[in-house]
Design an enzyme around this catalytic site. Sequence first.
Site, PDB file in Angstrom:
ATOM      1  N   HIS A   1       0.794  -1.077   0.114  1.00  0.00           N
ATOM      2  CA  HIS A   1      -0.089   0.349  -0.007  1.00  0.00           C
ATOM      3  C   HIS A   1       1.164   0.891  -0.067  1.00  0.00           C
ATOM      4  O   HIS A   1       2.044   1.109  -0.249  1.00  0.00           O
ATOM      5  CB  HIS A   1      -1.047   0.108   1.203  1.00  0.00           C
ATOM      6  CG  HIS A   1      -0.321   0.420   2.691  1.00  0.00           C
ATOM      7  ND1 HIS A   1      -1.217   0.920   4.043  1.00  0.00           N
ATOM      8  CD2 HIS A   1       0.755  -0.162   2.973  1.00  0.00           C
ATOM      9  CE1 HIS A   1      -0.387   0.829   4.611  1.00  0.00           C
ATOM     10  NE2 HIS A   1       1.292   0.013   4.178  1.00  0.00           N
TER      11      HIS A   1
ATOM     12  N   CYS B   1       5.853   6.148   4.590  1.00  0.00           N
ATOM     13  CA  CYS B   1       4.481   5.681   4.612  1.00  0.00           C
ATOM     14  C   CYS B   1       3.761   5.891   3.236  1.00  0.00           C
ATOM     15  O   CYS B   1       3.196   5.282   2.211  1.00  0.00           O
ATOM     16  CB  CYS B   1       4.138   4.876   5.575  1.00  0.00           C
ATOM     17  SG  CYS B   1       4.985   4.024   6.651  1.00  0.00           S
TER      18      CYS B   1
ATOM     19  N   HIS C   1       5.462  -0.141  -0.353  1.00  0.00           N
ATOM     20  CA  HIS C   1       5.926  -0.583   0.572  1.00  0.00           C
ATOM     21  C   HIS C   1       4.689  -1.533   1.212  1.00  0.00           C
ATOM     22  O   HIS C   1       3.694  -1.590   0.990  1.00  0.00           O
ATOM     23  CB  HIS C   1       6.174   0.338   1.131  1.00  0.00           C
ATOM     24  CG  HIS C   1       5.018   0.314   2.293  1.00  0.00           C
ATOM     25  ND1 HIS C   1       4.716   1.649   2.233  1.00  0.00           N
ATOM     26  CD2 HIS C   1       5.115   0.690   3.556  1.00  0.00           C
ATOM     27  CE1 HIS C   1       3.967   2.121   3.334  1.00  0.00           C
ATOM     28  NE2 HIS C   1       3.983   0.922   4.750  1.00  0.00           N
TER      29      HIS C   1
ATOM     30  N   HIS D   1       4.375  -5.567   3.489  1.00  0.00           N
ATOM     31  CA  HIS D   1       3.516  -6.068   5.154  1.00  0.00           C
ATOM     32  C   HIS D   1       3.252  -7.224   5.317  1.00  0.00           C
ATOM     33  O   HIS D   1       2.435  -7.680   3.438  1.00  0.00           O
ATOM     34  CB  HIS D   1       2.367  -5.174   6.053  1.00  0.00           C
ATOM     35  CG  HIS D   1       2.826  -3.507   6.873  1.00  0.00           C
ATOM     36  ND1 HIS D   1       4.184  -3.252   6.709  1.00  0.00           N
ATOM     37  CD2 HIS D   1       2.562  -2.806   5.861  1.00  0.00           C
ATOM     38  CE1 HIS D   1       3.992  -1.813   6.706  1.00  0.00           C
ATOM     39  NE2 HIS D   1       3.032  -1.105   6.370  1.00  0.00           N
TER      40      HIS D   1
ATOM     41  N   HIS E   1      -0.778 -10.657  -1.864  1.00  0.00           N
ATOM     42  CA  HIS E   1      -0.387 -10.263  -2.935  1.00  0.00           C
ATOM     43  C   HIS E   1      -0.718  -8.752  -3.815  1.00  0.00           C
ATOM     44  O   HIS E   1      -0.716  -9.241  -4.878  1.00  0.00           O
ATOM     45  CB  HIS E   1       0.235 -11.404  -3.871  1.00  0.00           C
ATOM     46  CG  HIS E   1       1.172 -11.933  -2.382  1.00  0.00           C
ATOM     47  ND1 HIS E   1       0.868 -12.821  -1.594  1.00  0.00           N
ATOM     48  CD2 HIS E   1       2.363 -11.860  -3.113  1.00  0.00           C
ATOM     49  CE1 HIS E   1       2.184 -13.361  -1.629  1.00  0.00           C
ATOM     50  NE2 HIS E   1       3.113 -13.030  -2.316  1.00  0.00           N
TER      51      HIS E   1
ATOM     52  N   GLU F   1       0.519  -5.305  11.455  1.00  0.00           N
ATOM     53  CA  GLU F   1       1.446  -4.780  10.232  1.00  0.00           C
ATOM     54  C   GLU F   1       2.795  -4.892  10.538  1.00  0.00           C
ATOM     55  O   GLU F   1       3.112  -5.057   9.354  1.00  0.00           O
ATOM     56  CB  GLU F   1       0.747  -3.216  10.181  1.00  0.00           C
ATOM     57  CG  GLU F   1       1.306  -2.555   9.250  1.00  0.00           C
ATOM     58  CD  GLU F   1       0.979  -0.846   9.162  1.00  0.00           C
ATOM     59  OE1 GLU F   1       0.233  -0.560   8.290  1.00  0.00           O
ATOM     60  OE2 GLU F   1       2.033   0.034   8.917  1.00  0.00           O
TER      61      GLU F   1
END
Length: 149
Positions: A16, A25, A29, A31, A75, A136
């Site tokens: 996201h 952020c 990137h 998680h 994904h 996260e």
Amino acid sequence: MSKIRITKQFTFETGHALYGYDGKCKNVHGHSYKLSVTVIGIPITDNNHVKYGMVIDFGDLKKIVKEEIVDVFDHATVFNQNTPHIELAKELQKREHHVILVDYQPTSENMVIDFAKKIKNRLPDSIKLHSLKLQETESSFAEWYQSDN
């Protein structure tokens, strides 16, 4: 009979970006999310019922969460559809990347609210969603509790 809470945990990988954010952020990137889903209900007391003694079969809960959350978000890259990230999303989609466009900033806080709505809609009437925990990172998570909402 007593109400019982049961929890099932799930993992999925999602990317996201946070448009307008003032830190790292803002960049795309990903998680390794961990989602804990807790439901509450009364165990089935009919000893002739195939699910006797269960609040809900863990397999039934798994099916709901996999279909609504894990299989959708795993994904994928999530963007707020109301930001300039839409251009990046369109380009990724052209290249056959799995992109999800949402109507919120894709923070853990907002994602857990979205997930709660999706899961609640699929639960049997006798079972209530108690809480969700969306982790996260190893040290950062958001929690949603029905009692707070």
